[in-house]
Design a protein around this motif. Structure first.
Motif, PDB file in Angstrom:
ATOM      1  N   MET A   1       0.822  -1.185   0.000  1.00 57.61           N
ATOM      2  CA  MET A   1       0.000   0.000   0.000  1.00 57.61           C
ATOM      3  C   MET A   1       0.866   1.249   0.000  1.00 57.61           C
ATOM      4  N   GLY A   2       1.969   1.196   0.688  1.00 63.91           N
ATOM      5  CA  GLY A   2       2.859   2.353   0.732  1.00 63.91           C
ATOM      6  C   GLY A   2       3.436   2.693  -0.624  1.00 63.91           C
ATOM      7  N   THR A   3       3.814   1.684  -1.379  1.00 59.83           N
ATOM      8  CA  THR A   3       4.355   1.919  -2.727  1.00 59.83           C
ATOM      9  C   THR A   3       3.302   2.528  -3.636  1.00 59.83           C
ATOM     10  N   ALA A  57      -1.414  -0.458 -11.688  1.00 62.45           N
ATOM     11  CA  ALA A  57      -2.272  -1.633 -11.819  1.00 62.45           C
ATOM     12  C   ALA A  57      -1.518  -2.905 -11.437  1.00 62.45           C
ATOM     13  N   CYS A  58      -0.252  -2.993 -11.815  1.00 62.63           N
ATOM     14  CA  CYS A  58       0.558  -4.172 -11.453  1.00 62.63           C
ATOM     15  C   CYS A  58       0.741  -4.269  -9.945  1.00 62.63           C
ATOM     16  N   PHE A  59       1.094  -3.158  -9.313  1.00 63.52           N
ATOM     17  CA  PHE A  59       1.252  -3.156  -7.855  1.00 63.52           C
ATOM     18  C   PHE A  59      -0.072  -3.469  -7.159  1.00 63.52           C
ATOM     19  N   SER A  60      -1.163  -2.935  -7.670  1.00 61.64           N
ATOM     20  CA  SER A  60      -2.477  -3.191  -7.081  1.00 61.64           C
ATOM     21  C   SER A  60      -2.858  -4.658  -7.233  1.00 61.64           C
ATOM     22  N   PHE A  61      -2.576  -5.233  -8.393  1.00 60.73           N
ATOM     23  CA  PHE A  61      -2.876  -6.639  -8.623  1.00 60.73           C
ATOM     24  C   PHE A  61      -2.118  -7.526  -7.641  1.00 60.73           C
ATOM     25  N   VAL A  62      -0.842  -7.263  -7.465  1.00 61.63           N
ATOM     26  CA  VAL A  62      -0.026  -8.054  -6.531  1.00 61.63           C
ATOM     27  C   VAL A  62      -0.545  -7.898  -5.112  1.00 61.63           C
ATOM     28  N   VAL A  67      -3.638 -10.149  -0.426  1.00 62.96           N
ATOM     29  CA  VAL A  67      -4.723  -9.981   0.556  1.00 62.96           C
ATOM     30  C   VAL A  67      -5.706 -11.129   0.441  1.00 62.96           C
ATOM     31  N   ASN A  68      -6.058 -11.521  -0.783  1.00 63.72           N
ATOM     32  CA  ASN A  68      -7.009 -12.614  -0.959  1.00 63.72           C
ATOM     33  C   ASN A  68      -6.434 -13.950  -0.536  1.00 63.72           C
TER      34      ASN A  68
END
Length: 71
Positions: A1-3, A57-62, A67-68
């Motif tokens: 989240m920080g990144t 989008a890549c960072f969010s996907f990872v 989390v899941n």
């Protein structure tokens, strides 16, 4: 989240240094802004913005994948 959050900073670095000496504090958001509205190079700004969105989008996907998996 920080990144993810750090990649979106615009207001504080712009207010304090406008990209800093020798672009030391330039973030992607500042780069897009200066390219588009100071250099009037809309094509390059659109390209940098698209790459920036893909990177987020890549960072969010990872992040969402981790989390899941932990649930």
């Amino acid at each position: 989240m920080g990144t993810i959050g750090n990649l979106q900073h615009f207001d504080l670095p712009w207010t304090m240094t406008e990209g800093g000496p020798a672009r030391a504090t330039t973030t992607l958001s500042i780069e897009v802004y200066t390219t588009a509205f100071k250099n009037w190079d809309m094509g390059k700004a659109a390209t940098v913005g698209t790459i920036w969105a893909l990177l987020l989008a890549c960072f969010s996907f990872v992040y969402l994948r981790q989390v899941n998996e932990s649930d």
